[in-house]
Write a protein that holds these residues in place. Structure first.
Motif, PDB file in Angstrom:
ATOM      1  N   ALA A  80      36.688  42.941  41.521  1.00 48.01           N
ATOM      2  CA  ALA A  80      38.145  43.009  41.422  1.00 48.01           C
ATOM      3  C   ALA A  80      38.573  43.889  40.253  1.00 48.01           C
TER       4      ALA A  80
ATOM      5  N   GLU B   1      45.916  41.799  50.322  1.00 51.27           N
ATOM      6  CA  GLU B   1      44.709  42.575  50.604  1.00 51.27           C
ATOM      7  C   GLU B   1      43.895  41.976  51.749  1.00 51.27           C
TER       8      GLU B   1
ATOM      9  N   GLY C 192      41.048  44.508  51.772  1.00 48.45           N
ATOM     10  CA  GLY C 192      40.003  44.104  50.841  1.00 48.45           C
ATOM     11  C   GLY C 192      38.603  44.287  51.383  1.00 48.45           C
TER      12      GLY C 192
ATOM     13  N   PHE D 242      38.968  47.622  47.190  1.00 52.29           N
ATOM     14  CA  PHE D 242      40.296  47.043  47.419  1.00 52.29           C
ATOM     15  C   PHE D 242      41.340  48.135  47.600  1.00 52.29           C
TER      16      PHE D 242
ATOM     17  N   ILE E 192      43.215  37.659  49.623  1.00 48.51           N
ATOM     18  CA  ILE E 192      42.013  38.139  50.313  1.00 48.51           C
ATOM     19  C   ILE E 192      41.640  37.172  51.428  1.00 48.51           C
TER      20      ILE E 192
END
Length: 460
Positions: free
Chosen positions: A110, A264, A268, A276, A290
């Protein structure tokens, strides 16, 4: 495996008589007027139906089977975990090894300003969590009046009460008492459908930002909690934002103290050719939603990733007020988490993020080459391994066909030729989001099949 005809008939009857399907014409299905398809297997980018037909899935089911079908690594990890520990809750600090490992893997991938991940089971419940935590954040900061959420028309964020209110598609609101009060919508950032055809793209961007600021001012900035958006719009038509859109949106939100939720769920874990969509479009969200590609849909799992500044306030809030009373029974489910660990390992080992980056531009170019010159094609668009072809009766005059009168026929014509595509809402739009493992030869087949189907339905 091809099932016997007698089993097929009985199974189809059970399906009609017992199962209520999502996003389906209920009466047509119950009467048997809707041609259902029972899927029995899959391998790579192909699925197999009960009659033994092999179909190239050019939409990864619902943008989610990113690693492809038949991945024994994921299935074996789930089986092993189910035999060791099928379930235990994660309330009151209880943990399990796969959920802890997966959380670490997610945070390693992330953006650096993100802090923790909270697990759920679907993108819808993750967005419910994000809105609830955004409200909680503002309450803890002494601004309980900040409750309103701004979303966008044509955005998709789920089909619950809060998540359905965030969604900007009319069918998810009509006859459901949605959106709930306090959920606001601004225009979709789709230049093709600008309100004035004389607008340049920069003028259209100014229009979007002026509208956003106007809504904020009209509603009172001190009542706005958050803005939510998909980095690239998905279900509303696979719509990349105009250049500079997210930079200017974030400037507005920062000026007014409004939080940003980046949904996302579709973007994602590699779909954009980066891990991402937030990094692809240079977003710095307070929350990231996500799901889908997190497990390649081999097991239900979602997550709400929160930023450092959100976590700091939540942490202080617990010191001041006690337990954060939010939780789902199946949060951090060990079998789903094991699927997530295996999926992320597989994405890395197979280089699927890099494949999506290389093949995404190839997919869009193949579609342009195949159908871009067709007189009814208004636009071929996309970013990453996401692409759409929008059709109009007369593109030069921006004259539409009657809503969704053409795209479903093209999708059916493609299906007859062995390729699954998606007729998307809000127009006559053909959508493509294949597994990240798709080959260029298979992309060629998708484009050729679209060309032939388009010719069958609309002529050359």
């Amino acid at each position: 495996m091809k099932l016997e005809a007698q089993i097929n008939d009985e199974l189809a009857a059970w399906d009609r008589d017992c199962l209520l399907h999502p996003t389906t014409h209920v009466a047509n299905h119950a009467r048997g007027d809707l041609p259902g398809r029972i899927i029995t297997g899959g391998e790579g980018v192909y699925v197999i139906d009960r009659d033994g037909n092999q179909l190239l899935d050019a939409f990864a089911a619902l943008y989610c089977v990113n690693a492809g079908y038949g991945r024994s690594e994921i299935a074996d990890a789930m089986s092993k975990q189910a035999h060791e520990l099928a379930y235990f809750h994660s309330f009151a600090g209880h943990g399990n090894e796969p959920a802890i490992s997966l959380a670490r893997m997610i945070m390693d991938r992330a953006p650096s300003h993100m802090s923790r991940v909270y697990f759920g089971l679907s993108g819808s419940d993750a967005n419910e969590t994000n809105v609830k935590l955004a409200w909680h954040f503002h309450i803890l900061n002494g601004a309980p009046e900040r409750k309103k959420i701004i979303s966008r028309w044509r955005g998709y964020h789920g089909s619950g009460l809060v998540s359905g209110s965030l969604t900007g598609l009319a069918g998810y609101h009509a006859r459901f008492h949605l959106p709930l009060p306090g959920f606001l919508h601004v225009a979709a950032p789709h230049y093709l459908r600008r309100p004035d055809l004389e607008m340049s793209e920069l003028e259209f961007l100014d229009y979007l930002i002026d509208e956003l600021e106007g809504v904020i001012e009209q509603e009172n900035p001190e009542t706005i909690a958050a803005f939510i958006g998909e980095p690239i719009m998905g279900t509303g038509g696979i719509i990349p934002p105009p250049k500079g859109y997210w930079e200017r949106v974030q400037d507005v939100l920062a000026r007014y103290g409004i939080l940003l939720i980046a949904d996302e769920v579709v973007t994602g874990f590699g779909r954009m050719g980066e891990m991402f969509g937030s990094t692809y479009y240079d977003l710095k969200p307070d929350f990231m939603t996500i799901a889908k590609g997190l497990t390649s849909a081999y097991a239900p799992l979602s997550g709400s990733i929160i930023s450092d500044r959100i976590f700091d306030v939540l942490s202080q809030g617990s010191d001041d007020h006690g337990t954060l009373c939010h939780g789902w029974t199946y949060s951090a489910h060990p079998v789903s988490a094991a699927a997530g660990v295996a999926t992320l390992d597989l994405i890395d080992r197979l280089g699927l993020v890099e494949s999506a980056a290389k093949n995404g531009s190839y997919l869009k170019q193949c579609l342009k080459d195949a159908v871009g010159s067709h007189p009814n094609v208004a636009e071929v668009r996309g970013d990453g391994l996401l692409a759409a072809v929008e059709l109009m009766d007369d593109p030069s005059a921006c004259k539409y066909f009657p809503m969704m009168s053409v795209a479903p026929k093209i999708a059916e014509a493609m299906l007859k030729r062995g390729v699954i595509s998606r007729a998307m809402p809000e127009g006559d739009i053909m959508g493509f989001a294949p597994p990240l493992s798709i080959s260029r030869k298979e992309i060629d087949l998708v484009a050729e099949t679209l060309r032939d189907a388009l010719s069958e339905v609309l002529g050359s």
